[in-house]
Design a protein around this motif. Structure first.
Motif, PDB file in Angstrom:
ATOM      1  N   LEU A 250     -18.171   3.121  -4.501  1.00 50.50           N
ATOM      2  CA  LEU A 250     -18.119   4.329  -3.682  1.00 50.50           C
ATOM      3  C   LEU A 250     -18.993   4.193  -2.438  1.00 50.50           C
ATOM      4  N   ASP A 251     -18.458   4.592  -1.284  1.00 53.65           N
ATOM      5  CA  ASP A 251     -19.247   4.615  -0.051  1.00 53.65           C
ATOM      6  C   ASP A 251     -20.141   5.844  -0.005  1.00 53.65           C
ATOM      7  N   HIS A 252     -19.621   6.966  -0.501  1.00 52.06           N
ATOM      8  CA  HIS A 252     -20.359   8.229  -0.508  1.00 52.06           C
ATOM      9  C   HIS A 252     -20.406   8.728  -1.950  1.00 52.06           C
ATOM     10  N   MET A 253     -21.607   8.958  -2.440  1.00 56.29           N
ATOM     11  CA  MET A 253     -21.793   9.353  -3.834  1.00 56.29           C
ATOM     12  C   MET A 253     -21.442  10.830  -4.031  1.00 56.29           C
ATOM     13  N   PRO A 254     -20.434  11.119  -4.872  1.00 55.48           N
ATOM     14  CA  PRO A 254     -20.143  12.517  -5.190  1.00 55.48           C
ATOM     15  C   PRO A 254     -21.213  13.071  -6.126  1.00 55.48           C
ATOM     16  N   ASP A 255     -21.261  14.393  -6.246  1.00 52.81           N
ATOM     17  CA  ASP A 255     -22.282  15.062  -7.059  1.00 52.81           C
ATOM     18  C   ASP A 255     -22.379  14.518  -8.480  1.00 52.81           C
ATOM     19  N   GLY A 256     -21.256  14.270  -9.102  1.00 52.03           N
ATOM     20  CA  GLY A 256     -21.254  13.831 -10.498  1.00 52.03           C
ATOM     21  C   GLY A 256     -21.066  12.342 -10.693  1.00 52.03           C
ATOM     22  N   GLY A 257     -21.100  11.577  -9.597  1.00 51.80           N
ATOM     23  CA  GLY A 257     -20.920  10.129  -9.710  1.00 51.80           C
ATOM     24  C   GLY A 257     -19.470   9.739  -9.850  1.00 51.80           C
ATOM     25  N   GLY A 258     -19.262   8.479 -10.191  1.00 53.61           N
ATOM     26  CA  GLY A 258     -17.903   7.992 -10.323  1.00 53.61           C
ATOM     27  C   GLY A 258     -17.837   6.717 -11.138  1.00 53.61           C
ATOM     28  N   ARG A 259     -16.625   6.392 -11.557  1.00 51.60           N
ATOM     29  CA  ARG A 259     -16.401   5.185 -12.347  1.00 51.60           C
ATOM     30  C   ARG A 259     -15.002   4.667 -12.009  1.00 51.60           C
ATOM     31  N   LEU A 260     -14.909   3.368 -11.818  1.00 49.33           N
ATOM     32  CA  LEU A 260     -13.642   2.702 -11.551  1.00 49.33           C
ATOM     33  C   LEU A 260     -13.446   1.651 -12.628  1.00 49.33           C
ATOM     34  N   THR A 261     -12.346   1.751 -13.357  1.00 47.94           N
ATOM     35  CA  THR A 261     -12.081   0.839 -14.459  1.00 47.94           C
ATOM     36  C   THR A 261     -10.774   0.104 -14.202  1.00 47.94           C
ATOM     37  N   GLY A 262     -10.827  -1.213 -14.324  1.00 48.43           N
ATOM     38  CA  GLY A 262      -9.627  -2.033 -14.217  1.00 48.43           C
ATOM     39  C   GLY A 262      -9.286  -2.599 -15.576  1.00 48.43           C
ATOM     40  N   LEU A 263      -8.010  -2.568 -15.924  1.00 48.21           N
ATOM     41  CA  LEU A 263      -7.553  -3.113 -17.202  1.00 48.21           C
ATOM     42  C   LEU A 263      -6.560  -4.246 -16.928  1.00 48.21           C
ATOM     43  N   TYR A 264      -6.826  -5.398 -17.537  1.00 49.11           N
ATOM     44  CA  TYR A 264      -6.065  -6.618 -17.272  1.00 49.11           C
ATOM     45  C   TYR A 264      -5.446  -7.177 -18.543  1.00 49.11           C
ATOM     46  N   LYS A 265      -4.299  -7.807 -18.356  1.00 52.01           N
ATOM     47  CA  LYS A 265      -3.666  -8.566 -19.435  1.00 52.01           C
ATOM     48  C   LYS A 265      -3.312  -9.932 -18.870  1.00 52.01           C
ATOM     49  N   LYS A 266      -3.880 -10.967 -19.477  1.00 52.26           N
ATOM     50  CA  LYS A 266      -3.661 -12.347 -19.037  1.00 52.26           C
ATOM     51  C   LYS A 266      -3.913 -12.490 -17.544  1.00 52.26           C
ATOM     52  N   GLY A 267      -4.981 -11.856 -17.053  1.00 51.01           N
ATOM     53  CA  GLY A 267      -5.370 -11.967 -15.657  1.00 51.01           C
ATOM     54  C   GLY A 267      -4.613 -11.066 -14.698  1.00 51.01           C
ATOM     55  N   GLU A 268      -3.622 -10.352 -15.187  1.00 49.89           N
ATOM     56  CA  GLU A 268      -2.814  -9.476 -14.332  1.00 49.89           C
ATOM     57  C   GLU A 268      -3.284  -8.034 -14.465  1.00 49.89           C
ATOM     58  N   LEU A 269      -3.549  -7.385 -13.330  1.00 52.75           N
ATOM     59  CA  LEU A 269      -3.970  -5.986 -13.321  1.00 52.75           C
ATOM     60  C   LEU A 269      -2.830  -5.106 -13.812  1.00 52.75           C
ATOM     61  N   LYS A 270      -3.124  -4.309 -14.838  1.00 49.68           N
ATOM     62  CA  LYS A 270      -2.125  -3.421 -15.422  1.00 49.68           C
ATOM     63  C   LYS A 270      -2.401  -1.955 -15.119  1.00 49.68           C
ATOM     64  N   LYS A 271      -3.702  -1.608 -15.031  1.00 52.01           N
ATOM     65  CA  LYS A 271      -4.047  -0.202 -14.849  1.00 52.01           C
ATOM     66  C   LYS A 271      -5.419  -0.091 -14.205  1.00 52.01           C
TER      67      LYS A 271
END
Length: 166
Positions: free
Chosen positions: A42-63
């Motif tokens: 995040l460039d700018h922190m929101p009040d409650g923070g943030g989280r970014l999660t990447g899910l991979y299968k065999k090296g390929e981004l799925k979600k």
């Protein structure tokens, strides 16, 4: 509001395939997870923070799952991919309830104030289903370009972290 996409009726088969694919992704408990918190993405922190999660299968981004704690509630967006292409986005905004009697927000109670489902086929937005109000009610914002840009940006951010952890 003016959208340039084909109606769901014309894309029933494609939408059914997209739904099947995101169910497969959501039910796969073997996906490798990478999590970034707050200032890691995040460039700018929101009040409650943030989280970014990447899910991979065999090296390929799925979600990708984006969660942001805002001053008025929480926003979650889930981006789904097949063969490195965006196929679906689920967006949800939960707003904090307001206590009229005490004139304050109740930070432990929320109400869903927006829900959006966006279906993509070959880089084109083919259907939108929304409940509530959001930024795409402004005709100056192109939902297709905006969402594709967001997905590409978050995919790049999470992939950089994936390659730097090797």
């Amino acid at each position: 509001m003016c959208f340039y996409y084909v109606t769901a009726q014309d894309n029933k088969t494609t939408i059914a395939e997209i739904k099947k694919e995101f169910r497969i992704i959501n039910n796969d408990n073997r996906l490798k997870t990478i999590v970034l918190n707050n200032e890691e993405f995040l460039d700018h922190m929101p009040d409650g923070g943030g989280r970014l999660t990447g899910l991979y299968k065999k090296g390929e981004l799925k979600k990708i799952v984006l969660w942001v704690g805002l001053s008025f509630g929480t926003e979650t967006k889930e981006y789904y991919f097949k063969d490195d292409k965006l196929i679906f986005i689920y967006q949800q905004l939960n707003s904090f309830l307001y206590d009229e009697k005490n004139q304050r927000l109740l930070y432990d109670k929320t109400k869903r104030s927006f829900e959006g489902r966006y279906y993509f086929d070959n880089g084109k937005l083919i259907n939108i289903i929304i409940k509530g109000h959001n930024k795409f009610e402004d005709d100056r914002v192109d939902p297709e370009q905006s969402l594709l840009k967001e997905a590409a940006y978050y995919g790049e951010v999470i992939s950089k972290r994936k390659t730097s952890k090797r």
